[in-house]
Scaffold this active site. Structure first.
Site, PDB file in Angstrom:
ATOM      1  CG  ASP A  10      -1.720   1.364   1.267  1.00 42.49           C
ATOM      2  OD1 ASP A  10      -2.484   1.663   0.403  1.00 42.49           O
ATOM      3  OD2 ASP A  10      -1.794   1.764   2.280  1.00 42.49           O
ATOM      4  CG  ASP A  12      -1.363   7.678   0.903  1.00 40.07           C
ATOM      5  OD1 ASP A  12      -0.363   8.076   0.246  1.00 40.07           O
ATOM      6  OD2 ASP A  12      -2.467   7.816   0.142  1.00 40.07           O
ATOM      7  CG  ASN A  53      -8.357   1.783  -2.212  1.00 42.82           C
ATOM      8  OD1 ASN A  53      -8.201   1.162  -3.327  1.00 42.82           O
ATOM      9  ND2 ASN A  53      -8.780   1.274  -1.121  1.00 42.82           N
TER      10      ASN A  53
END
Length: 173
Positions: A10, A12, A53
């Site tokens: 991922d 962040d 995302n």
């Protein structure tokens, strides 16, 4: 061609500190241990991918170009520290998107696994031998749904988690 294992991360709060919809270069700061973790994976010859995302695009908070600029900066900073990020997959959809075409549901938005699955197909990756690391349950769920081993990062030190992952899943390196 033999499929290779990979590391999916991922972005962040796993690689960089999240300041809520992070997209400005001035807001770039590594999470503790992130450069060392990237270097460890790269030195072992593992391909590293970001799956992120980026619902701020759908919410109209920043543009796709802003995100690409930030990602390119992160990739360059990683390379300067001896790490290599091979590719980035992102999902701009969000449940509160102001752009109607970017409203969820979307199979790419984590916990959906489509970003990981598409990268695996593009780069001929062995998902069963790969690892997903992220700071949210949705990251872990996406990794598991794709068939990867998955780890929840607690935010303390990514390098320590990376060493554990290497020992558990890649002892040959």
């Amino acid at each position: 061609m033999k499929k290779q294992p990979a590391i999916f991360l991922d972005r962040d709060d796993t690689l960089n500190v999240d300041v809520e919809y992070t997209h400005k270069l001035d807001d770039f700061h590594w999470v503790r241990g992130a450069p060392e973790a990237l270097r460890l994976f790269s030195e072992a010859g593992l391909d590293v991918f970001i799956v992120t995302n980026q619902g701020g695009i759908g919410r109209g908070l920043f543009t796709e170009n802003d995100m690409h600029r930030f990602n390119n900066h992160l990739i360059a900073e990683a390379a300067a520290q001896g790490g290599h990020i091979k590719d980035v997959a992102f999902c701009p959809h969000h449940p509160k998107a102001v752009i109607s075409t970017l409203l969820t549901p979307c199979p790419y938005r984590k916990p959906g696994h489509q970003m990981i699955s598409d990268l695996a197909e593009k780069w001929s990756l062995d998902l069963a031998a790969s690892v997903m690391i992220g700071d949210r349950d949705s990251d872990v769920a996406a990794g598991r749904a794709a068939g990867c081993h998955a780890y929840l990062f607690d935010g303390s030190d990514l390098h320590e988690l990376a060493k554990h992952v290497m020992n558990q899943h890649f002892p040959q390196f």
